[in-house]
Structure formats: structure tokens, C-alpha cells
Motif scaffolding. Sequence first.
Motif, PDB file in Angstrom:
ATOM      1  N   VAL A  82       0.989  -1.101  -0.083  1.00  0.00           N
ATOM      2  CA  VAL A  82       0.215   0.155  -0.148  1.00  0.00           C
ATOM      3  C   VAL A  82       1.042   1.212   0.068  1.00  0.00           C
ATOM      4  O   VAL A  82       1.601   1.352   1.128  1.00  0.00           O
ATOM      5  CB  VAL A  82      -1.010   0.027   1.231  1.00  0.00           C
ATOM      6  CG1 VAL A  82      -1.704   1.407   1.232  1.00  0.00           C
ATOM      7  CG2 VAL A  82      -1.585  -1.322   1.364  1.00  0.00           C
ATOM      8  N   SER A  83       0.847   1.822  -1.069  1.00  0.00           N
ATOM      9  CA  SER A  83       1.914   3.137  -1.375  1.00  0.00           C
ATOM     10  C   SER A  83       1.205   4.430  -1.096  1.00  0.00           C
ATOM     11  O   SER A  83       0.047   4.493  -1.691  1.00  0.00           O
ATOM     12  CB  SER A  83       2.668   2.918  -2.509  1.00  0.00           C
ATOM     13  OG  SER A  83       3.326   1.813  -2.917  1.00  0.00           O
ATOM     14  N   TRP A  84       1.685   5.429  -0.623  1.00  0.00           N
ATOM     15  CA  TRP A  84       1.111   6.814  -0.592  1.00  0.00           C
ATOM     16  C   TRP A  84       2.282   7.921  -0.866  1.00  0.00           C
ATOM     17  O   TRP A  84       3.227   8.010  -0.105  1.00  0.00           O
ATOM     18  CB  TRP A  84       0.404   7.096   0.935  1.00  0.00           C
ATOM     19  CG  TRP A  84       0.378   8.491   1.179  1.00  0.00           C
ATOM     20  CD1 TRP A  84       0.330   9.509   0.877  1.00  0.00           C
ATOM     21  CD2 TRP A  84      -1.097   8.633   1.867  1.00  0.00           C
ATOM     22  NE1 TRP A  84      -0.360  10.287   1.141  1.00  0.00           N
ATOM     23  CE2 TRP A  84      -1.257   9.924   2.278  1.00  0.00           C
ATOM     24  CE3 TRP A  84      -1.854   7.818   3.072  1.00  0.00           C
ATOM     25  CZ2 TRP A  84      -2.128  10.718   2.971  1.00  0.00           C
ATOM     26  CZ3 TRP A  84      -2.594   8.328   3.867  1.00  0.00           C
ATOM     27  CH2 TRP A  84      -2.738   9.804   3.838  1.00  0.00           C
ATOM     28  N   LYS A  85       2.227   8.465  -2.132  1.00  0.00           N
ATOM     29  CA  LYS A  85       3.136   9.346  -2.640  1.00  0.00           C
ATOM     30  C   LYS A  85       2.799  10.860  -1.760  1.00  0.00           C
ATOM     31  O   LYS A  85       1.576  11.129  -1.939  1.00  0.00           O
ATOM     32  CB  LYS A  85       3.360   9.269  -3.965  1.00  0.00           C
ATOM     33  CG  LYS A  85       3.806   7.972  -4.538  1.00  0.00           C
ATOM     34  CD  LYS A  85       4.068   8.247  -6.042  1.00  0.00           C
ATOM     35  CE  LYS A  85       4.486   6.783  -6.636  1.00  0.00           C
ATOM     36  NZ  LYS A  85       4.433   6.592  -7.966  1.00  0.00           N
ATOM     37  N   TYR A  86       3.773  11.583  -1.443  1.00  0.00           N
ATOM     38  CA  TYR A  86       3.350  12.821  -0.791  1.00  0.00           C
ATOM     39  C   TYR A  86       4.728  13.575  -1.103  1.00  0.00           C
ATOM     40  O   TYR A  86       5.790  13.273  -1.698  1.00  0.00           O
ATOM     41  CB  TYR A  86       3.288  12.522   0.840  1.00  0.00           C
ATOM     42  CG  TYR A  86       4.467  12.057   1.519  1.00  0.00           C
ATOM     43  CD1 TYR A  86       5.504  12.900   1.990  1.00  0.00           C
ATOM     44  CD2 TYR A  86       4.569  10.654   1.634  1.00  0.00           C
ATOM     45  CE1 TYR A  86       6.743  12.347   2.364  1.00  0.00           C
ATOM     46  CE2 TYR A  86       5.552  10.196   2.455  1.00  0.00           C
ATOM     47  CZ  TYR A  86       6.632  10.843   2.647  1.00  0.00           C
ATOM     48  OH  TYR A  86       7.655  10.568   3.212  1.00  0.00           O
TER      49      TYR A  86
END
Length: 161
Positions: free
Chosen positions: A61-65
Motif C-alpha cells: 500500500v503506497s502513499w506518495k507525498y
Amino acid sequence: MILMLSFLGLGKGRAQEKDPMEEPKGIIGRYYEDDLPIIMKFVNELPNDSIISKFPFLTVVSWKYDGSERNGMPPKSVNERMILLEGALESSMSNSDIFTHVYSRTGNNLKELVYYTTKQDEFMKMLNGALEKYDVFPIEINFYEDREWTDFKKILKDFKK
């Protein structure tokens, strides 16, 4: 490129059957990627073979910020939402036997929550149920067949050095 690996402290993990009297085997570690710190949280051992055979799919589960103002780390408001996401998944984990958490990674503009799962469709159903009461999270989910837990074994080897 990994420049430095270090251990920062102890914590608890889930990717193993636990003896309540046993000391936690989880760690928080750090390495550098593109001169930015990456913080890792994981259990510092492989689970037993029955756990490994039960969960053949690596699930990321990836979250780019945008961490440009915080040395690659998430802004406070984004980090608070990430904590909500982790909490929702952790709560679901206690009621489910379709996935197990193996590590979390934060830094260089990317948060990853990594699990091993039984089946992709069951994981997605659980994930959607766990997150239905929240505003949409800007995440991407990828599945990889990894019956031997090669990804996690590499992390253990890297941090053992």
C-alpha cells in the motif's frame, strides 16, 4: 542506494505467532536513499513456515507525498492521515486472518505499508470495508506473488549487516 543502516529502537510486530511472555522482536531502523532518511518498522525475524505458506502475496500500500520541506518526510497534516490509515488497517488485522503486516517504510516522499496476504480480492474487500468511513486516501495497492517471502528476507539481510 543504501548508504547507512541503523537501528533506532524496539517495537512490536505481527508477522509471527506470539508468545505473550516473549520479548518483542520488532525494530525501527533507518537507512538513506538519495541522501534522504528512510525509516523502517518491522519484526526482525521470519515467521514460521506455516505463516509463510499461508500468505503468498506481497501486498504494498503506497502513499506518495511531497516531503520537500521536511527532508523527504511527510508534512504533519499528511502524517496524521497516514496514522489514521495505519490504525484502520491495524484494527482490521485483529479481526482478520487474510493478511499480516511485515514492514512499514517512510521517507523520500513515499510511505509504504507492506503486508503478506492470502488472496488479493479478499484483501481489497477487507481494505474497502476498513476505510469506508474515511475520506478517500491517495493510495495505490500492488500485489506480487512472493511465496518465499523474498522481499522481506532481503530487508532482514540488509539490516543484519
